[in-house]
Design a protein around this motif. Structure first.
Motif, PDB file in Angstrom:
ATOM      1  N   LYS A 226       9.215  24.623  53.467  1.00 46.45           N
ATOM      2  CA  LYS A 226       8.990  23.294  52.873  1.00 46.45           C
ATOM      3  C   LYS A 226       8.371  22.312  53.870  1.00 46.45           C
ATOM      4  O   LYS A 226       8.116  21.159  53.529  1.00 46.45           O
ATOM      5  N   GLY A 227       8.166  22.747  55.117  1.00 44.32           N
ATOM      6  CA  GLY A 227       7.536  21.858  56.089  1.00 44.32           C
ATOM      7  C   GLY A 227       8.552  21.073  56.874  1.00 44.32           C
ATOM      8  O   GLY A 227       9.485  21.647  57.433  1.00 44.32           O
ATOM      9  N   ALA A 228       8.417  19.733  56.908  1.00 47.93           N
ATOM     10  CA  ALA A 228       9.325  18.934  57.714  1.00 47.93           C
ATOM     11  C   ALA A 228       9.461  17.532  57.136  1.00 47.93           C
ATOM     12  O   ALA A 228       8.575  17.044  56.434  1.00 47.93           O
ATOM     13  N   LEU A 229      10.594  16.927  57.442  1.00 51.97           N
ATOM     14  CA  LEU A 229      10.816  15.530  57.060  1.00 51.97           C
ATOM     15  C   LEU A 229      10.713  14.685  58.318  1.00 51.97           C
ATOM     16  O   LEU A 229      11.389  14.960  59.310  1.00 51.97           O
ATOM     17  N   LEU A 230       9.863  13.671  58.275  1.00 52.55           N
ATOM     18  CA  LEU A 230       9.679  12.772  59.418  1.00 52.55           C
ATOM     19  C   LEU A 230      10.302  11.427  59.079  1.00 52.55           C
ATOM     20  O   LEU A 230       9.941  10.808  58.074  1.00 52.55           O
ATOM     21  N   ALA A 231      11.233  10.978  59.899  1.00 57.17           N
ATOM     22  CA  ALA A 231      11.882   9.687  59.645  1.00 57.17           C
ATOM     23  C   ALA A 231      11.812   8.802  60.879  1.00 57.17           C
ATOM     24  O   ALA A 231      12.144   9.235  61.982  1.00 57.17           O
ATOM     25  N   THR A 232      11.338   7.570  60.682  1.00 59.28           N
ATOM     26  CA  THR A 232      11.387   6.547  61.737  1.00 59.28           C
ATOM     27  C   THR A 232      12.028   5.311  61.111  1.00 59.28           C
ATOM     28  O   THR A 232      12.298   5.300  59.909  1.00 59.28           O
ATOM     29  N   LYS A 233      12.221   4.266  61.915  1.00 62.13           N
ATOM     30  CA  LYS A 233      12.822   3.050  61.362  1.00 62.13           C
ATOM     31  C   LYS A 233      11.922   2.449  60.283  1.00 62.13           C
ATOM     32  O   LYS A 233      12.384   1.837  59.337  1.00 62.13           O
ATOM     33  N   GLU A 234      10.602   2.658  60.431  1.00 63.80           N
ATOM     34  CA  GLU A 234       9.649   2.064  59.484  1.00 63.80           C
ATOM     35  C   GLU A 234       9.539   2.843  58.179  1.00 63.80           C
ATOM     36  O   GLU A 234       9.437   2.265  57.117  1.00 63.80           O
ATOM     37  N   LYS A 235       9.496   4.177  58.287  1.00 64.01           N
ATOM     38  CA  LYS A 235       9.302   4.944  57.050  1.00 64.01           C
ATOM     39  C   LYS A 235       9.791   6.375  57.187  1.00 64.01           C
ATOM     40  O   LYS A 235       9.948   6.892  58.298  1.00 64.01           O
ATOM     41  N   THR A 236      10.018   6.982  56.020  1.00 65.67           N
ATOM     42  CA  THR A 236      10.421   8.393  55.982  1.00 65.67           C
ATOM     43  C   THR A 236       9.447   9.124  55.075  1.00 65.67           C
ATOM     44  O   THR A 236       9.208   8.694  53.947  1.00 65.67           O
ATOM     45  N   VAL A 237       8.836  10.212  55.608  1.00 62.15           N
ATOM     46  CA  VAL A 237       7.894  10.971  54.786  1.00 62.15           C
ATOM     47  C   VAL A 237       8.183  12.458  54.856  1.00 62.15           C
ATOM     48  O   VAL A 237       8.552  12.981  55.912  1.00 62.15           O
ATOM     49  N   HIS A 238       8.005  13.114  53.716  1.00 61.91           N
ATOM     50  CA  HIS A 238       8.075  14.572  53.694  1.00 61.91           C
ATOM     51  C   HIS A 238       6.665  15.094  53.937  1.00 61.91           C
ATOM     52  O   HIS A 238       5.739  14.764  53.199  1.00 61.91           O
ATOM     53  N   VAL A 239       6.499  15.885  55.001  1.00 60.77           N
ATOM     54  CA  VAL A 239       5.195  16.464  55.305  1.00 60.77           C
ATOM     55  C   VAL A 239       5.268  17.935  54.876  1.00 60.77           C
ATOM     56  O   VAL A 239       5.947  18.734  55.536  1.00 60.77           O
ATOM     57  N   PRO A 240       4.629  18.292  53.755  1.00 66.29           N
ATOM     58  CA  PRO A 240       4.800  19.645  53.205  1.00 66.29           C
ATOM     59  C   PRO A 240       4.279  20.731  54.141  1.00 66.29           C
ATOM     60  O   PRO A 240       3.351  20.504  54.928  1.00 66.29           O
ATOM     61  N   GLY A 241       4.879  21.911  54.029  1.00 70.72           N
ATOM     62  CA  GLY A 241       4.432  23.056  54.833  1.00 70.72           C
ATOM     63  C   GLY A 241       3.210  23.706  54.211  1.00 70.72           C
ATOM     64  O   GLY A 241       2.742  23.312  53.142  1.00 70.72           O
ATOM     65  N   PHE A 242       2.679  24.712  54.903  1.00 69.54           N
ATOM     66  CA  PHE A 242       1.523  25.466  54.417  1.00 69.54           C
ATOM     67  C   PHE A 242       2.005  26.770  53.802  1.00 69.54           C
ATOM     68  O   PHE A 242       2.892  27.422  54.370  1.00 69.54           O
ATOM     69  N   ALA A 243       1.424  27.141  52.660  1.00 63.26           N
ATOM     70  CA  ALA A 243       1.839  28.377  51.988  1.00 63.26           C
ATOM     71  C   ALA A 243       1.257  29.583  52.717  1.00 63.26           C
ATOM     72  O   ALA A 243       0.030  29.703  52.830  1.00 63.26           O
ATOM     73  N   VAL A 244       2.119  30.426  53.257  1.00 63.65           N
ATOM     74  CA  VAL A 244       1.678  31.655  53.941  1.00 63.65           C
ATOM     75  C   VAL A 244       2.613  32.786  53.532  1.00 63.65           C
ATOM     76  O   VAL A 244       3.652  32.542  52.920  1.00 63.65           O
ATOM     77  N   GLN A 245       2.240  34.020  53.872  1.00 63.60           N
ATOM     78  CA  GLN A 245       3.105  35.183  53.651  1.00 63.60           C
ATOM     79  C   GLN A 245       3.858  35.458  54.946  1.00 63.60           C
ATOM     80  O   GLN A 245       3.288  36.014  55.875  1.00 63.60           O
ATOM     81  N   PRO A 246       5.137  35.075  55.048  1.00 67.43           N
ATOM     82  CA  PRO A 246       5.829  35.292  56.321  1.00 67.43           C
ATOM     83  C   PRO A 246       6.138  36.772  56.571  1.00 67.43           C
ATOM     84  O   PRO A 246       6.480  37.483  55.634  1.00 67.43           O
ATOM     85  N   VAL A 247       5.964  37.203  57.829  1.00 69.19           N
ATOM     86  CA  VAL A 247       6.386  38.567  58.177  1.00 69.19           C
ATOM     87  C   VAL A 247       7.566  38.546  59.149  1.00 69.19           C
ATOM     88  O   VAL A 247       8.357  39.486  59.189  1.00 69.19           O
ATOM     89  N   ASP A 248       7.703  37.472  59.938  1.00 68.27           N
ATOM     90  CA  ASP A 248       8.777  37.400  60.935  1.00 68.27           C
ATOM     91  C   ASP A 248       8.913  35.933  61.336  1.00 68.27           C
ATOM     92  O   ASP A 248       7.998  35.356  61.917  1.00 68.27           O
ATOM     93  N   THR A 249      10.069  35.345  61.010  1.00 70.06           N
ATOM     94  CA  THR A 249      10.205  33.894  61.237  1.00 70.06           C
ATOM     95  C   THR A 249      10.704  33.549  62.641  1.00 70.06           C
ATOM     96  O   THR A 249      10.923  32.378  62.947  1.00 70.06           O
ATOM     97  N   VAL A 250      10.853  34.553  63.501  1.00 67.61           N
ATOM     98  CA  VAL A 250      11.283  34.301  64.879  1.00 67.61           C
ATOM     99  C   VAL A 250      10.321  33.327  65.558  1.00 67.61           C
ATOM    100  O   VAL A 250       9.105  33.464  65.411  1.00 67.61           O
ATOM    101  N   ALA A 251      10.878  32.336  66.262  1.00 68.69           N
ATOM    102  CA  ALA A 251      10.104  31.384  67.070  1.00 68.69           C
ATOM    103  C   ALA A 251       9.327  30.346  66.265  1.00 68.69           C
ATOM    104  O   ALA A 251       8.552  29.592  66.834  1.00 68.69           O
ATOM    105  N   ALA A 252       9.551  30.279  64.940  1.00 65.94           N
ATOM    106  CA  ALA A 252       8.860  29.239  64.157  1.00 65.94           C
ATOM    107  C   ALA A 252       9.220  27.854  64.695  1.00 65.94           C
ATOM    108  O   ALA A 252       8.346  27.000  64.892  1.00 65.94           O
ATOM    109  N   GLY A 253      10.506  27.653  64.933  1.00 70.93           N
ATOM    110  CA  GLY A 253      10.963  26.356  65.443  1.00 70.93           C
ATOM    111  C   GLY A 253      10.377  26.053  66.826  1.00 70.93           C
ATOM    112  O   GLY A 253       9.984  24.917  67.106  1.00 70.93           O
ATOM    113  N   ASP A 254      10.314  27.062  67.681  1.00 67.40           N
ATOM    114  CA  ASP A 254       9.754  26.851  69.029  1.00 67.40           C
ATOM    115  C   ASP A 254       8.270  26.506  68.940  1.00 67.40           C
ATOM    116  O   ASP A 254       7.780  25.618  69.657  1.00 67.40           O
ATOM    117  N   ALA A 255       7.560  27.202  68.060  1.00 67.16           N
ATOM    118  CA  ALA A 255       6.134  26.927  67.876  1.00 67.16           C
ATOM    119  C   ALA A 255       5.945  25.490  67.390  1.00 67.16           C
ATOM    120  O   ALA A 255       5.096  24.743  67.888  1.00 67.16           O
TER     121      ALA A 255
END
Ligand code: ADP
Length: 310
Positions: A226-255
């Protein structure tokens, strides 16, 4: 755009991966089918992620005085990461993850943090003169909380924004949260930090609002596909993810974190930085492994071009 300078103070883990038809029972020895060694650890992964995207990255942390430590150093140097401030511990072993992977794809893992937990306040004091030379500091939670807190405070002292990826999930002291500029939990970590079950964009908004109250300038909750939610004091926005075919989700967060920090260090607008980080996370899940899956700046540009013309 200027070349961003990023300082990662973080962990190294050599993953030792054994493949076997099944995991052994107590007291049993079985014959496996393959063995591989893969440099990783959240600190090292995030350092390489940022380096591949064009940042000038310095990594600080601690390795054992052993062969895995040597291999880790050469892997980082090969990626152009500066290792001058990596220290070696004469007694502790380099951090390792011992992983048994069976034919059903199930794994059993023992992590020994080893030298990562020996990086101490004295080591950090020796690093202090370098802090102000960087645009962003990246931290995770595979070192002691005392060290991570002190490192974040040093960032604040010199006006260098700190990106804290609060992984693996654990509770955080109030003074650490106050010293951090950007906090980047995934859903599980956001839930542990707030007590709010984070299962969708709406609950992520509530968790982010609570976390913002505790000090960070911005909270970015990663939401997998689903991507990520960005929140600051000024505003909160949902930044949608990109549709891909995942094969291995290891290190997604690190990337994602390496990419976000690189963009922030370049002075990009936050929403643009999050969108770019979503692209880098999406590419990473389409490839196997951790470090081998991390894309280069050219690959990300190509991916974004393809998405935009599709
Ligand atoms: P972690 O790996 O720490 O659990 P996430 O699963 O939230 O973190 O993934 C980090 C980022 O990687 C997401 O915010 C998203 O940008 C990207 N990502 C992860 N999984 C997918 C997926 N299946 N499809 C597209 N992007 C993904």
């Amino acid at each position: 755009m200027k070349r961003p300078r990023i300082l990662v103070i973080g962990s190294f883990m050599m993953d030792l991966v054994v493949r076997a038809p099944r995991a052994p029972q107590e007291g049993e020895t079985i014959i496996g089918t393959s063995f591989g060694r893969f440099p990783g650890g959240k600190g090292a992964n995030q350092a390489v992620a940022a380096a591949r995207l064009g940042a000038a990255v310095t990594m600080a942390g601690k390795l054992g005085d052993d062969v895995f430590g040597d291999q880790m150093l050469s892997a980082l140097k090969q990626e152009g990461v500066c290792t001058e401030h990596v220290r070696r511990d004469p007694e502790a072993s380099t951090g390792i993850g011992s992983i048994v992977l069976d034919d059903q794809g199930k794994n059993r893992i023992v992590v020994v943090p080893g030298a990562n937990l020996k990086y101490n306040l004295e080591d950090l004091a020796a690093l202090e003169p370098q802090i102000a030379d960087h645009d962003v500091i990246m931290l995770q939670l595979e070192m002691t909380l005392e060290l991570v807190t002190a490192a974040a405070k040093l960032g604040r002292k010199y006006g260098v924004p700190v990106v804290l990826n609060p992984a693996p999930a654990q509770d955080l002291p109030a003074d650490l949260l106050r010293a951090v500029a950007y906090l980047t939990p995934n859903e599980t970590e956001a839930q542990l930090l707030t007590g709010i079950p984070v299962v969708d964009v709406a609950s992520a908004r509530r968790a982010a609002a609570q976390l913002l109250e505790r000090g960070p300038q911005a909270v970015v909750i990663t939401l997998g596909e689903k991507g990520a939610l960005l929140a600051t004091k000024e505003k909160t926005v949902h930044v949608p993810g990109f549709a891909v075919q995942p094969v291995d989700t290891v290190a997604a967060g690190d990337a994602f974190n390496g990419a976000l920090a690189t963009k922030i260090a370049q002075g990009a607008a936050l929403e643009e930085a999050v969108r770019f980080a979503n692209a880098v996370g999406a590419i990473t899940v389409t490839r196997p492994g951790a470090i081998p899956a991390l894309p280069t700046a050219v690959e990300v540009a190509e991916f974004l071009r393809e998405v935009e013309t599709a």
